[in-house]
Design an enzyme around this catalytic site. Structure first.
Site: not given
Length: 441
Positions: A219, A315, A382
């Site tokens: 991320s 996502d 994610h």
């Protein structure tokens, strides 16, 4: 049977599994990062309860010593000297497990994620969490997935030196102290200094003679990986095999469903507040606005080091904060869809497919680079590299019958090309789609 439908036989039946029992307080605190960053409901960037649940399958992975996976926190020894501080002025740090056997001179660094802060109040709020202060960080971290030292969980990198770099600056390790202490609020914007200080310490304990190295991140940590990829390569011996892997760090500069560029405006505020422009790719900044150069699509072509992208086409973080931020959906018609893709209606799925198409269009040029690799699955997820269940296990998502770990290993060691792009949702039965609605109870 199509390649995407092939999978390893299951040795354990689908059953009850709690992601929470494998996660640290820090990883659940990432939920707060998403909330502070966008003033929305909680979306964590770690694995959550799934619509298809499964077990940890200890019977399948024989001989694992769970206790040995816990690695203590190391406070930076040079932070005070270098003035490299978290947002609250505390000392940053990392978790380090030394390699063994053939991996003694190989290094894998994993950069933690946790969003960003774009205002003084939001950065101040992070000071009271592990995302802005080492005071609140867990003293041990569990090394799973790409950080695991079990060859069944992590076949190619299990015996490498491994470092989990903790994230407490809110800038993807790119801030500079140009605008500190405004409005009598003490905030330390030292992300770049933290990065440089930790790199110096790792070089001093053996990374300076690395023969192989892989910089990874999840991320906001995936974005940090791309931002610092080439400078990381420059630190290591010229003959070292150095590559970079960004997991769910390829954030798109797309308009939201209301036609606003919410994410670009947010990034612009982050960059201005924390003086980030100096850390961004110089070629990109020379031709474009700094706010655009926080998006990997604008500078990935300038990265000289080989890069692999692990990126879910659906996502859930990007859907909730880039495509459908709260401001773009005042009626809340997307609320259920953002929590569980299985609850999206046909018109919402069409918009999600368009977002996927935008991602694939942007990646088209990148995929022409023979040194690059991609794993773009069609899962509602994610980050996927640091959890055993999504990195390499019987329950892992597969494309062309390859797990993420197998694909990354093929790419890193030049065994074969690793350009894996999934078919659109819901075609891949190996996906475990996250059900975020369970967080709301």
């Amino acid at each position: 049977m199509r390649a995407n439908q092939q999978r390893l036989p299951r040795s354990v039946a689908d059953g009850a599994f709690s992601w929470r029992r494998q996660l640290s307080k820090r990883e659940w605190a990432i939920a707060g990062a998403a909330a502070t960053a966008f003033a929305a409901f909680l979306f964590i960037i770690s694995p959550i309860s799934v619509s298809r649940t499964y077990t940890d399958s200890p019977a399948y992975f024989h001989g694992e010593d769970k206790g040995s996976e816990w690695v203590p926190f190391t406070s930076s020894l040079k932070a005070q000297e270098k003035s490299a501080f978290c947002l609250d002025g505390s000392v940053p740090g990392y978790h380090f497990r030394r390699g063994f056997g053939s991996g003694i001179n190989s290094w894998l660094l994993h950069v933690e994620g946790g969003g960003w802060c774009n205002t003084i109040p939001l950065c101040s709020a992070r000071k009271r969490t592990a995302l802005g202060s080492s005071i609140y960080m867990d003293r041990q971290a569990q090394f799973l997935g790409i950080l695991s030292h079990n060859p069944l969980h992590n076949p190619d990198f299990f015996n490498w030196n491994k470092v989990k770099i903790r994230y407490c600056d809110g800038s993807s390790f790119s801030s500079h102290p140009d605008h500190e202490f405004r409005n009598e609020t003490q905030l330390f914007y030292r992300g770049q200094l933290i990065w440089e200080t930790i790199m110096d310490e790792l070089l001093a304990i053996g990374m300076s003679i690395a023969e192989m190295a892989l910089l990874t991140g999840c991320s906001a940590g995936g974005l940090a990986t791309l931002i610092h990829c080439d400078s990381f390569t420059d630190l290591l011996p010229k003959n070292a095999n150095v590559k970079c892997l960004a997991d769910a760090g390829f954030f798109l500069n797309e308009m939201d469903i209301a036609g606003n560029r919410t994410i670009e405006s947010f990034y612009q505020d982050v960059i201005h507040l924390q003086g980030i422009a100096k850390s961004l790719n110089h070629d990109c900044v020379a031709r474009s606005e700094p706010s655009k150069c926080f998006f990997p699509q604008e500078f990935i072509g300038n990265i000289k080091t080989p890069v692999f992208l692990v990126q879910p086409a659906y996502d859930f973080w990007q859907i909730a904060h880039i495509l459908v931020p709260q401001s773009s959906d005042p009626s809340g018609s997307w609320a259920s869809c953002k929590l569980n893709i299985l609850k999206c209606n046909s018109s919402q799925l069409e918009i999600l497919h368009s977002y996927r198409n935008a991602l694939l269009k942007i990646l088209n040029e990148f995929q022409k680079n023979p040194k690059g690799g991609v794993f773009v699955d069609s899962c509602f997820v994610h980050c996927q590299t640091w959890a055993t269940e999504t990195w390499h296990s019987p329950s892992s998502p597969r494309i062309n019958n390859k797990t993420i770990a197998e694909s990354v290993g093929d790419w890193y060691f030049n065994r074969r090309a690793a350009q894996h792009v999934d078919c659109p949702f819901p075609c891949n039965p190996t996906c475990s789609h996250r059900d975020l609605s369970l967080l709301m109870h």
